[in-house]
Design a protein around this motif. Structure first.
Motif, mmCIF file in Angstrom:
data_model
loop_
_atom_site.group_PDB
_atom_site.id
_atom_site.type_symbol
_atom_site.label_atom_id
_atom_site.label_comp_id
_atom_site.label_asym_id
_atom_site.label_seq_id
_atom_site.Cartn_x
_atom_site.Cartn_y
_atom_site.Cartn_z
ATOM 1 N N PHE A 60 -13.502 -1.687 5.288
ATOM 2 C CA PHE A 60 -12.321 -0.987 5.776
ATOM 3 C C PHE A 60 -12.102 0.316 5.000
ATOM 4 C CE2 PHE A 60 -10.473 -5.413 6.862
ATOM 5 C CZ PHE A 60 -11.148 -5.425 8.069
ATOM 6 N N ALA A 61 -12.297 0.266 3.701
ATOM 7 C CA ALA A 61 -12.129 1.471 2.883
ATOM 8 C C ALA A 61 -13.144 2.538 3.277
ATOM 9 C CB ALA A 61 -12.269 1.120 1.404
ATOM 10 N N ALA A 70 -11.972 4.175 6.489
ATOM 11 C CA ALA A 70 -10.852 5.077 6.222
ATOM 12 C C ALA A 70 -11.339 6.390 5.619
ATOM 13 C CB ALA A 70 -9.847 4.394 5.297
ATOM 14 N N GLU A 71 -12.315 6.306 4.750
ATOM 15 C CA GLU A 71 -12.862 7.520 4.134
ATOM 16 C C GLU A 71 -13.543 8.404 5.184
ATOM 17 O OE1 GLU A 71 -16.135 8.715 0.677
ATOM 18 O OE2 GLU A 71 -15.140 6.748 0.614
ATOM 19 N N ALA A 128 0.812 -1.222 0.000
ATOM 20 C CA ALA A 128 0.000 0.000 0.000
ATOM 21 C C ALA A 128 0.841 1.267 0.000
ATOM 22 C CB ALA A 128 -0.917 -0.004 1.227
ATOM 23 N N GLU A 163 -3.672 -2.725 4.243
ATOM 24 C CA GLU A 163 -3.674 -2.166 2.883
ATOM 25 C C GLU A 163 -4.646 -1.003 2.757
ATOM 26 O OE1 GLU A 163 -2.603 -6.397 0.625
ATOM 27 O OE2 GLU A 163 -4.562 -5.461 0.344
ATOM 28 N N GLU A 164 -5.709 -1.001 3.572
ATOM 29 C CA GLU A 164 -6.723 0.055 3.497
ATOM 30 C C GLU A 164 -6.522 1.152 4.537
ATOM 31 O OE1 GLU A 164 -8.836 0.519 1.131
ATOM 32 O OE2 GLU A 164 -8.255 -1.336 0.103
ATOM 33 N N ARG A 189 -12.731 -5.728 2.556
ATOM 34 C CA ARG A 189 -12.010 -4.550 2.056
ATOM 35 C C ARG A 189 -12.903 -3.322 1.927
ATOM 36 N NH1 ARG A 189 -7.149 -3.950 -0.246
ATOM 37 N NH2 ARG A 189 -6.894 -6.208 -0.591
ATOM 38 N N ARG A 190 -14.081 -3.490 1.383
ATOM 39 C CA ARG A 190 -14.934 -2.309 1.156
ATOM 40 C C ARG A 190 -15.359 -1.669 2.471
ATOM 41 N NH1 ARG A 190 -20.671 -3.686 0.982
ATOM 42 N NH2 ARG A 190 -20.956 -5.918 1.383
#
Length: 223
Positions: A181-182, A185-186, A31, A209-210, A178-179
């Motif tokens: 975690f993303a 983060a956003e 990342a 990675e996220e 993943r989605r």
């Protein structure tokens, strides 16, 4: 309740810690991040209290407990005072006063009742993470993303929110998280929050990675 983990050896735990840290470093590199930006938190819910000295000797510094009563017991036990403690489980409002003062971070502030108790028993210097229900599961703890701005404003009157935490739905593949975690983060970026507590034994590499800054790893460190 799952069987307690006993019979740990310093050599075995140290090898597992090195292996997990290697996986964190690999994920961070993928990342474009530094592994130094990710803390490894050892989840000790199922670790027997007599094993705490082994963790410290094996190079574990940060641990997390899910239950307030066990946190108090383990914090004051031999070996427990050598470790830094976070509270990572669902926090009931009536347990707040037991936890405050023993931990570096509370990862699971996710209700008005908990904030009310923090206002009584904590200080504005007390650092917390707000738990967010990013997936919208009706039976899961945490604040809905749409309610986060107002919740942060109320929480800041009592404590210092420094980040967010989430528990995605159970999934067969780490990639399925993943989605979620993303999304966390956003949200953290939108609100200027640094810490992201996300990722457990089965999906911590994806979390790194996220953008995870704290990963909560349990059995992979011990078995």
């Amino acid at each position: 309740m799952a069987q307690l983990i006993e019979g740990l050896t310093v050599e075995g735990v140290r090898a597992n810690v090195e292996r997990v840290r290697g996986e964190i470093a690999d994920a961070a590199a993928r990342a474009g991040r530094s592994a130094d930006d990710v803390e490894l938190l050892a989840a000790v819910k199922y670790v027997a209290i007599d094993e705490l000295p082994v963790l410290a000797q094996a190079g574990i510094a940060l641990v997390g407990e899910n239950r307030a009563q066990e946190l108090v017991r383990k914090h004051d036990a031999p070996g427990g005072t050598e470790l830094t403690w976070d509270f990572i489980g669902h926090l009931q409002s009536r347990k707040v006063k037991q936890v405050v003062g023993l931990v570096r971070l509370i990862h699971s502030v996710g209700s008005d009742s908990v904030v009310d108790q923090l206002a009584k028993h904590a200080t504005t210097d007390t650092q917390v993470l707000v738990e967010v229900n990013v997936c919208g599961e009706p039976d899961k703890s945490g604040i809905a993303p749409v309610l986060l701005p107002d919740f942060l404003a109320r929480a800041r009157e009592a404590v210092t929110p420094v980040g967010l935490m989430t528990m995605p739905p159970l999934a067969e593949r780490a990639e399925d998280s993943r989605r979620h975690f993303a999304a966390l983060a956003e949200l953290a970026a939108e609100h200027g929050l640094h810490h992201l507590s996300m990722g457990t034994t089965q999906d911590f590499a994806v979390a790194v990675e996220e953008g995870a800054t704290i990963v909560r790893v349990g059995t992979k460190l011990y078995l």
